[in-house]
Design an enzyme around this catalytic site. Structure first.
Site, short mmCIF file in Angstrom:
data_model
loop_
_atom_site.label_atom_id
_atom_site.label_comp_id
_atom_site.label_asym_id
_atom_site.label_seq_id
_atom_site.Cartn_x
_atom_site.Cartn_y
_atom_site.Cartn_z
N CYS A 437 35.41 43.36 42.18
CA CYS A 437 34.46 44.42 42.52
C CYS A 437 35.11 45.68 43.07
CB CYS A 437 33.41 43.88 43.50
SG CYS A 437 34.12 43.17 45.02
N HIS A 481 31.25 41.71 48.64
CA HIS A 481 31.12 42.55 47.45
C HIS A 481 31.31 44.02 47.84
CE1 HIS A 481 30.09 43.15 43.30
NE2 HIS A 481 29.09 43.97 43.59
N ASP A 497 26.73 49.97 40.61
CA ASP A 497 27.60 48.81 40.73
C ASP A 497 28.23 48.52 39.37
OD1 ASP A 497 28.97 46.57 41.40
OD2 ASP A 497 27.25 45.36 41.94
#
Length: 707
Positions: A437, A481, A497
């Site tokens: 991420c 995350h 994202d």
């Protein structure tokens, strides 16, 4: 309860009995065991020496240490702690000093008064331990330690009993204290602390205020629980569970960090908490009345969060989160912050507005901070960003084109990406094309900033494991995350994202949908209970145990002023000081009367001690059957008369009377060892009980015919 009297009950100043010494050996280990992680090597070594010396005293191999030796150890230990206090923290130093005082007093005990001092110090250490260890398992552990410490006091007054009986008496005393403890827990007001305990220097867990490319990858291998959340109504779907913790705006080409102004606000939050209005009270300027009403009526989500100790101040909430709890600060970057580090479980209420807008206006300083990029870094990324800007002049289509780039190019989502060189983003975008991420969020933010769009990094957690037994979500460290936020006109900060474009299952279904647990977060946790997730019946059992701990956190650790008022209202109706005073007075009076009666301080008859009273009760029953004891007859003479008269017509009566008399005489007139005393007491009670039943049946049949 009534303690059995005996002629050898120790008095203050008497020597310490061997049974007391034995329980003290157990107590010394038990009291120190919950604080082993707080002790320095010096403290642990001195405590071990004291324990071994006491063992030597117990077995008769060594004598008590001279006072000058104990004094020298105390001075040396205190000096050492003073020198290392800055390294281990002030509170840890004070805890170590208390443990040393306990151990040194333990080794120099000479009489029963010293034993009482050690026991009282033990209770204080247990209470201190509970401040930092409040989970259900730790509480059960501390209750056992409290029981062992109480058994030492029992042996000071009843040293003739077995270890089992002493433990039973200690348990009974603790049970007798439960009503008063529950009353005080229910009635005492929840005041804010009038003083502050200095923070312990503990290893921080979870997210940090600086983020390098590989940091979150380390967290994704941890099975530690970060927090739990329960929703008042229906919970959002997994793809919407973005738990905001930190916002990072400064980037030097290698590391993301919090902006200095925000860090200063955090530092001063205890004295000057920053104010951010609730989204419920905000209406956009320049909107007409209909739009303002629509803005105010946007649905919100209410939930409770129980954060695990992280020794950091970050709290967690869904966008846009707002908390009215006194210990929570609503930061200007839409985060939640605890006034002090979360050193123990912390419960707080949150309300979130998922559709509320963040910062419709951006100051010149904020814009500058969120556009800055290190010079002469990642030139290939700058060139790619220029291509997007040329091809998509409008910000929103440009950003979505960047998002699609991660989906159309052969990018790979992995927890073990190859290493990056000095030009991190260039290496990731054009060479490795593999990462997790942080890689994707960082590359996206750099491209957005390069095209003139303010962007920043947000870290927290994504998703959660739902527990159907208690209806809450558990969020673990491996769910850590990172994502991006870009500021757009008329929309404010908008979440993007890129991970969702590369690994959509990770966002929509959770971490386990993307990675094999055995090869990720379970790899370094061979004994984690999360290994049972693949076995349905064991997983259900795991969640049931987790539910018990959750309810403990909600109803005991989370018993705040509001919840206290609700409970008292259910008992008293309208809660007033007068009603509370009357309620407390009544309950305390009943408790005191019960304890006084149990301790033998309150009598409802003229009977003597329990053993004599029990023997006299049997004699009175015999008298009703015509078997009277003369005042001049001793117990043995009376028993002999019964045996001579009824040995043929009532042999069972004679046998029981013989056993009863032998045990009674031994208990009253002999100095017995603890095991023998307990054996005679058990035999006496059993014989008395059987005799009473025998005499009751004989009364019904009007004669002694039972053999």
């Amino acid at each position: 309860m009534k303690l059995a009297a005996n002629s050898t009950t120790p008095q203050i100043g008497d020597n310490i009995s061997r049974q007391t010494l034995f329980w003290l050996l157990i107590t010394n280990i038990a009291v120190l065991s919950p604080l082993f992680d707080k002790t320095t090597p010096w403290t642990l070594g001195i405590c071990a020496i004291c324990l071994l010396w006491r063992v030597g005293i117990y077995v008769g191999k060594v004598a008590k240490p001279p006072r000058f030796l104990v004094t020298s150890l105390a001075i040396g230990a205190a000096t050492t702690l003073a020198l290392v206090s800055k390294e281990i923290g002030l509170l840890n130093a004070l805890v170590n000093l208390l443990l040393l005082g306990y151990a040194l007093k333990y080794i120099e005990m000479r009489n029963q008064r010293d034993v009482r001092v050690v026991v009282l110090a033990g209770y204080f250490i247990i209470a201190l331990t509970f401040i930092d260890h409040q989970s259900l398992l730790n509480t059960a552990h501390l209750l056992v330690v409290t029981l062992i410490n109480t058994c030492v006091l029992v042996t000071l007054y009843q040293d003739k009993h077995s270890l089992k009986h002493t433990a039973w008496l200690g348990s009974k005393f603790l049970l007798q204290s439960v009503p008063l403890a529950l009353l005080l827990f229910l009635v005492l007001p929840r005041f804010a602390p009038l003083w502050l305990v200095p923070n312990m220097k503990e290893a921080q867990t979870g997210l940090s205020d600086s983020l390098a490319i590989g940091d979150i990858g380390k967290l994704t291998r941890s099975t530690e629980l970060a927090f739990r959340a329960s929703f008042t109504n229906a919970a959002p779907i997994n793809a919407e569970l973005y738990w905001r913790a930190l916002v990072m705006e400064n980037y030097d080409g290698m590391t993301w960090r919090q902006e200095e102004g925000i860090k200063k606000l955090q530092k001063d939050a205890l004295l000057f908490p920053p104010s951010r209005p609730s989204p419920a009270s905000i209406s956009s300027e320049g909107q007409d009345t209909a739009k303002q009403d629509k803005q105010k009526n946007k649905p919100s989500i209410r939930y409770q969060v129980i954060a695990e100790p992280s020794h950091q101040p970050w709290l967690f909430g869904l966008d846009v989160a707002y908390s009215q709890d006194d210990n929570v600060v609503n930061m200007p970057d839409y985060r939640l912050l605890a006034l002090r580090n979360v050193d123990q479980r912390m419960s707080y209420q949150v309300e979130s507005w998922p559709k509320a807008k963040m910062d419709l206006r951006l100051s010149a300083r904020q814009r500058q901070i969120n556009l800055e990029l290190p010079s002469n870094s990642n030139p290939r990324t700058w060139a790619l960003a220029e291509q997007f800007k040329t091809q998509y002049p409008e910000p929103k289509p440009r950003l979505w084109a960047m998002m699609r780039h991660f989906n159309t190019e052969p990018f790979f989502y992995t927890l073990t990406p190859p290493p990056l060189g000095p030009q991190q983003v260039d290496d990731f975008l054009f060479e490795n094309k593999a990462g997790f991420c942080v890689h994707y969020a960082a590359a996206f933010i750099v491209m957005a900033r390069a095209t003139g769009l303010p962007a920043r990094m947000v870290t927290g957690y994504q998703g959660g494991e739902f527990n159907p037994q208690a209806g809450y979500y558990s969020v673990y460290q491996y769910m850590a995350h990172a994502w991006a936020e870009v500021w757009l006109e008329d929309e404010g900060w908008v979440r993007f994202d890129p991970t969702a474009m590369v690994a959509p299952d990770r966002i929509e279904q959770g971490f386990d949908a993307q990675f094999d647990p055995a090869l990720s977060y379970l790899q370094e946790s061979p004994f984690s209970s999360l290994r049972f997730k693949s076995m349905p019946w064991l997983n259900e059992l795991r969640q049931r145990f987790a539910s018990i701990d959750y309810y403990w956190s909600v109803w005991v650790l989370g018993f705040n002023q509001d919840r206290q008022n609700q409970v008292l209202s259910g008992i008293l109706g309208d809660v007033t000081n007068t009603k509370i005073a009357v309620f407390m007075g009544l309950c305390i009076s009943l408790i005191v009367l019960y304890i006084a009666y149990s301790a033998g301080l309150l009598h409802f008859s003229t009977q003597g001690d329990p053993i004599s009273a029990r023997y006299q009760q049997v004699c009175n029953r015999l008298a009703r059957h015509g078997i009277k004891r003369n005042d001049s007859d001793g117990p043995n003479q009376f028993a002999q008369q019964i045996i001579e008269q009824y040995q043929h017509t009532a042999p069972q009566l004679c046998a029981l009377m013989h056993t009863l008399t032998q045990s009674y005489v031994a208990l009253k007139y002999q100095d017995l060892p603890a095991d023998d005393y307990q054996a005679h007491l058990t035999a006496f009670k059993a014989a008395a009980k059987q005799l009473n039943w025998l005499l009751l049946r004989a009364k019904v049949k009007k004669k002694f015919t039972l053999a």
